[in-house]
Design an enzyme around this catalytic site. Structure first.
Site, short mmCIF file in Angstrom:
data_model
loop_
_atom_site.label_atom_id
_atom_site.label_comp_id
_atom_site.label_asym_id
_atom_site.label_seq_id
_atom_site.Cartn_x
_atom_site.Cartn_y
_atom_site.Cartn_z
N CYS A 126 0.81 -1.22 0.00
CA CYS A 126 0.00 0.00 0.00
C CYS A 126 0.84 1.27 0.00
CB CYS A 126 -0.98 0.00 1.17
SG CYS A 126 -0.24 -0.24 2.79
N ASP A 159 -7.70 5.35 -1.39
CA ASP A 159 -7.31 4.14 -0.67
C ASP A 159 -6.78 3.08 -1.64
OD1 ASP A 159 -7.04 2.05 1.08
OD2 ASP A 159 -9.01 2.28 2.00
N HIS A 215 -6.13 0.01 -0.83
CA HIS A 215 -6.41 -1.32 -0.30
C HIS A 215 -7.59 -2.01 -0.98
CE1 HIS A 215 -4.19 0.78 2.93
NE2 HIS A 215 -3.67 -0.41 3.15
#
Length: 464
Positions: free
Chosen positions: A110, A351, A353
């Site tokens: 990430c 994000d 993820h």
């Protein structure tokens, strides 16, 4: 036979882990994010107001990509601006990463993805400018939880069946959406086509293949020289140095007009930045670089003769967004995000993820939809880990002088703080006898000092 059985068990374990990652990281983005109508929203230096002129009583608005009536003011402009930023997330079914059997970065990549997003924003500024927006941004559909989890479930069944049968698992990839071709008649349409070509080539530099100039494979390969393996956790300071080296070693002619600088111990040395603006490109000849998927290639943006733009990366304990800021990489411990704006006491972020399927960017018309995020997310300042890397885009030496002067005023410490978040100093880093022995990895740890240093500077530490 024992070795064969052991190999089969390990293969099955690997498939189980891959499928688990697919399920875990294939949940949709939260469908709605609350935005106040009474406070401005800042996105990478631009300010948006959602306040309803005819309804003073409304205090909250829900931002939802599928509910256009829920926000007012120039919320549509914000939505298009946000969705135009390049979104880079976990991917699966990749070619094996350097010195590793891993074919996905789920669960560990990430910070690298967040760093890629920040670098992509810098290149967007460089080639397209801050006012550019993607023509198809408003057509993005919100991620649907049922669709994503159903896909993950099908992958689970297919992968397990393939493992039990001893055959390779079939990838259940949906057909890529058809890219609508741009008409090329008028001058306006020609300009739109040119910008789209820049956009597509820029995204291709971040493709998940060994040949991609700024792709995950290239970053992981660079990380190997710093003691990081695929699957390790990468901190924000290490990623800053990896990005710098990747930009410097890129061989594509389009990247010849860009370089990167990483601050030392929270100090930006002006002479080093100015030298970076003026120095000729070092490294391999750009003519030896891999071919682009596009027949037409972007050239460097308009720059002074023999000059380069500089991406300034500063590992610091601060959160700050200004007009020349390209965002912040950081987040919660071992859970990195790319922060692009804020409202009141909350940060707006993209994000990484989410596990998506591999996209072959070597094709001339690869789908772009999965590289743009349909919905923003928010995080209270109080929940963010203070260790992060902030980025700035400086087009020229004159631009850097303006940036350093403006930031120096903003960075004056408050009564509660002993030191500013970072400082600007005249001269070169070597003039201050800074330690050359500290590796980027060691700089991740707090309060590391070199006893040989003869000069103390403010901001002696970088925290993870």
């Amino acid at each position: 036979m024992e070795n064969k059985g052991s190999d089969e068990v390990e293969t099955l374990k690997t498939k189980f882990l891959s499928v688990w990652h697919n399920v875990k990281y294939s949940w949709a983005l939260k469908s709605k994010t609350s935005f106040s109508r009474n406070s401005p929203v800042f996105l990478l230096g631009k300010c948006y107001h959602f306040k309803a002129e005819d309804d003073e009583s409304v205090t909250e608005a829900c931002y939802d990509a599928s509910d256009e009536d829920s926000v007012t003011g120039n919320a549509e402009a914000f939505r298009k601006d946000f969705a135009s930023r390049v979104w880079l997330t976990y991917r699966e079914e990749l070619p094996p990463l350097p010195s590793s059997p891993l074919t996905s970065d789920c669960g560990w990549g990430c910070m690298l993805r967040a760093g890629q997003m920040m670098l992509a924003q810098a290149l967007t500024l460089h080639f397209l400018g801050r006012d550019w927006t993607w023509s198809e941004a408003m057509s993005l559909q919100p991620l649907d939880a049922e669709t994503w989890t159903a896909t993950a479930a099908r992958r689970l069944v297919a992968s397990l069946e393939a493992s039990l049968q001893g055959s390779p698992g079939a990838s259940d990839q949906a057909s890529p959406p058809t890219h609508r071709a741009h008409a090329r008649g008028s001058a306006e349409e020609a300009d739109a086509h040119l910008k789209e070509m820049y956009h597509r080539t820029l995204v291709s530099w971040f493709g998940d293949s060994p040949s991609a100039e700024l792709g995950l494979h290239r970053l992981v390969g660079t990380g190997l020289t710093m003691g990081k393996q695929a699957g390790d956790w990468y901190g924000p300071a290490v990623v800053a140095h990896i990005l710098k080296k990747a930009v410097e070693e890129a061989m594509d002619p389009g990247l010849a007009g860009v370089t990167a600088y990483v601050s030392q111990d929270c100090t930006v040395y002006s002479a080093d930045v100015i030298d970076s603006h003026e120095a000729p490109r070092a490294g391999p000849s750009s003519a030896e670089g891999p071919a682009s998927p596009q027949s037409e290639r972007p050239v460097s943006a308009s720059l002074p003769p023999d000059g380069r733009a500089v991406i300034i990366l500063i590992p610091v304990r601060v959160v700050i967004l200004l007009e020349y800021c390209i965002g912040i990489i950081g987040g919660k411990p071992k859970q990195a995000c790319y922060f692009v704006g804020f409202q009141d006491d909350s940060l707006i972020y993209m994000d990484p993820h989410y596990c998506q399927s591999f996209v072959d960017v070597s094709t001339s018309d690869f789908p772009l939809q999965s590289y743009h995020c349909p919905s923003p997310k928010k995080m209270p300042f109080s929940k963010m880990d203070p260790s992060c890397t902030i980025g700035f885009y400086s087009k020229s030496a004159q631009d850097y002088e303006r940036i350093s002067q403006e930031l120096s005023k903003v960075l004056q410490p408050s009564t509660k703080e002993k030191y500013p978040a970072f400082t600007f100093m005249q001269g070169h880093g070597r003039d201050y006898d800074l330690s050359a022995g500290l590796t980027p990895e060691k700089r991740e740890w707090p309060f590391i000092r070199d006893p040989r240093r003869t000069v103390t500077t403010t901001g002696d530490f970088v925290l993870l």
